[in-house]
Scaffold this active site. Sequence first.
Site, PDB file in Angstrom:
ATOM      1  N   ASP A  42       0.595  -1.376  -0.226  1.00  0.00           N
ATOM      2  CA  ASP A  42       0.097   0.204  -0.439  1.00  0.00           C
ATOM      3  C   ASP A  42       0.870   1.554   0.049  1.00  0.00           C
ATOM      4  O   ASP A  42       0.177   2.849   0.832  1.00  0.00           O
ATOM      5  CB  ASP A  42      -0.850  -0.170   1.582  1.00  0.00           C
ATOM      6  N   HIS A 246      24.566   3.223 -18.362  1.00  0.00           N
ATOM      7  CA  HIS A 246      23.643   3.922 -17.226  1.00  0.00           C
ATOM      8  C   HIS A 246      23.658   2.845 -16.160  1.00  0.00           C
ATOM      9  O   HIS A 246      22.902   2.550 -15.746  1.00  0.00           O
ATOM     10  CB  HIS A 246      22.271   3.681 -18.631  1.00  0.00           C
ATOM     11  N   ASP A 263      27.281  11.085 -13.022  1.00  0.00           N
ATOM     12  CA  ASP A 263      25.968  11.824 -14.071  1.00  0.00           C
ATOM     13  C   ASP A 263      25.283  11.758 -13.310  1.00  0.00           C
ATOM     14  O   ASP A 263      24.175  11.183 -12.742  1.00  0.00           O
ATOM     15  CB  ASP A 263      26.233  11.119 -15.115  1.00  0.00           C
ATOM     16  N   ASP A 274      21.180  18.266 -15.955  1.00  0.00           N
ATOM     17  CA  ASP A 274      22.101  17.136 -15.776  1.00  0.00           C
ATOM     18  C   ASP A 274      23.358  17.822 -16.481  1.00  0.00           C
ATOM     19  O   ASP A 274      23.950  17.946 -16.655  1.00  0.00           O
ATOM     20  CB  ASP A 274      21.157  16.710 -17.240  1.00  0.00           C
ATOM     21  N   HIS A 353      27.803   7.272 -28.083  1.00  0.00           N
ATOM     22  CA  HIS A 353      26.546   7.903 -27.853  1.00  0.00           C
ATOM     23  C   HIS A 353      26.814   9.434 -28.327  1.00  0.00           C
ATOM     24  O   HIS A 353      27.768   9.755 -29.240  1.00  0.00           O
ATOM     25  CB  HIS A 353      26.433   8.024 -26.458  1.00  0.00           C
ATOM     26  N   HIS A 357      21.872  16.169 -25.904  1.00  0.00           N
ATOM     27  CA  HIS A 357      19.755  16.208 -25.734  1.00  0.00           C
ATOM     28  C   HIS A 357      18.956  17.281 -25.686  1.00  0.00           C
ATOM     29  O   HIS A 357      19.673  18.355 -24.728  1.00  0.00           O
ATOM     30  CB  HIS A 357      19.087  15.232 -25.076  1.00  0.00           C
ATOM     31  N   HIS A 364      15.706  14.156 -20.531  1.00  0.00           N
ATOM     32  CA  HIS A 364      15.218  13.725 -22.289  1.00  0.00           C
ATOM     33  C   HIS A 364      14.547  15.051 -23.070  1.00  0.00           C
ATOM     34  O   HIS A 364      13.307  13.976 -23.138  1.00  0.00           O
ATOM     35  CB  HIS A 364      16.083  12.790 -22.333  1.00  0.00           C
ATOM     36  N   GLU A 387      27.401  16.695 -24.079  1.00  0.00           N
ATOM     37  CA  GLU A 387      28.269  15.673 -23.349  1.00  0.00           C
ATOM     38  C   GLU A 387      29.206  14.993 -23.749  1.00  0.00           C
ATOM     39  O   GLU A 387      28.926  13.276 -24.119  1.00  0.00           O
ATOM     40  CB  GLU A 387      27.217  15.023 -22.163  1.00  0.00           C
ATOM     41  N   TYR A 391      35.096   5.276 -23.373  1.00  0.00           N
ATOM     42  CA  TYR A 391      35.283   4.971 -22.487  1.00  0.00           C
ATOM     43  C   TYR A 391      35.914   3.819 -23.150  1.00  0.00           C
ATOM     44  O   TYR A 391      36.021   3.094 -23.993  1.00  0.00           O
ATOM     45  CB  TYR A 391      33.526   4.293 -22.584  1.00  0.00           C
ATOM     46  N   ARG A 409      33.512  11.203 -19.287  1.00  0.00           N
ATOM     47  CA  ARG A 409      32.059  12.178 -19.567  1.00  0.00           C
ATOM     48  C   ARG A 409      32.794  13.538 -18.801  1.00  0.00           C
ATOM     49  O   ARG A 409      32.621  13.614 -17.646  1.00  0.00           O
ATOM     50  CB  ARG A 409      30.990  11.234 -19.409  1.00  0.00           C
ATOM     51  N   GLU A 411      29.841  17.020 -19.104  1.00  0.00           N
ATOM     52  CA  GLU A 411      28.704  17.101 -19.392  1.00  0.00           C
ATOM     53  C   GLU A 411      28.215  18.357 -18.983  1.00  0.00           C
ATOM     54  O   GLU A 411      28.521  18.991 -17.158  1.00  0.00           O
ATOM     55  CB  GLU A 411      27.171  16.195 -19.198  1.00  0.00           C
TER      56      GLU A 411
END
Length: 444
Positions: A42, A246, A263, A274, A353, A357, A364, A387, A391, A409, A411
């Site tokens: 619940d 991710h 990130d 972001d 990638h 965005h 996004h 970004e 890798y 990375r 960004e």
Amino acid sequence: MKSKPGIGLREFSSRREELMSMMGEDGIAILPGANLVARNSDVDYLFRQDSDFHYLTGFDEQEAVFVLIPGREHGEALLFCRERDPEQEQWHGKITGPERAMQLYGMDDAFPISDIDDILPGLIEGKSRLYYAMGHQQEFDARVINWVNSIASSQHEGTQPPGEFVQLGHLVHELRLFKSKQEVEVMKFAAAITGDAHRRIMREAEPGMYEYELEAELNHAFLRGGARSPAYPSIFGSGNNANILHYIENDDVMKSGELVLVDAGAEYQCYAADVTRTFPVNGKFSKAQKEIYNIVLAAQEAAIEMVKPGNHWNQPHEAVVRIICQGLLDLNLLEGTLDTIIENETYKKFYMHRTGHWLGLDVHDVGEYRIDEEWRVFEPGMVTTIEPGIYISQDLADVPSRYRGIGIRIEDNVLVTKTGHEVLTSGIPKTIEEIEKTMASKAA
């Protein structure tokens, strides 16, 4: 206490006016709000309003439906919502109710949500176009179809259902793509909270910590700054975990000599920041880490320079690809000529990638990237992330060992202005010197 920015009633009204001008006459728009989502037993997840619904109303309660009818004599903006209920409010907090919704949210009319089946078909009847986001809420889709079918099957003379269904999202998302001054101020506030959090974790990071311990420091800064939650699940990837794009487990021990890729962005009044920063767990970059880091930083800086009116969406990505390829070629991590590497996309072994965005109410965010199959041109008011990353998995046996396990990375959030761009997240340490200096200034 510093005043906090927000979106005023006049702006919500202006958004609805813009949408009605796009709809034209003889149409009706129907937009249901988000539903509570059960977590377990619940217990529900914390409620978060549908972004389109919030954009047009600012009303952030469950069980609500917004209706917009251009030219309606008795008011164009209508809201169906829950009625006041002292018992429910005792358990779950205040309910606005229809009467106060008109006062507090600038609605022309408001009704109990329990009356929607009796009222809404009559509002739909006779309209030539129905604007609705079909496919997002299947249960509500069925109700809309039933209302339209009931109108079509009516025995009353002259009863006419809408002859055309139009996807509402196409119109709303075009509006959302261009940020107003108030929206920019809210996004700057989210960026400032995010910056405070990233500086905090740089100062607090040390070998032996779990990734989630560092995440706890970030969440502390978010809450203290006024952001009740992250804008998305935060990534704290140390060592080879940084090469998982991710990665959100955040449960490994951070080791000396490793980098940690963070990130994470705050959500403030539904608007997202972001940001990604990558820094050494022990406070000092190794020579190999510096070599890769400076390639990514140079690529990011070149891409940011491409964000300006008249340039198209893909130009930042093209700049990034060229610099990353040349950098990896110089380190002998790629072979061949620069043009051949780019043409054959062999760089995707290390950079797989896109470079950014749209950013706004969704991390996004909505908005087309192509118009008539051509890359969209940047215009003032758009906000994008930039970004790039490199890798290098520890499993790549054909790469020198000193580079294996490095994932980087960087960004930032970039607003397109009339004359160029503004980096909303510019205050967050980014160069090697800035990061090492920040990490050296640990709290006493």
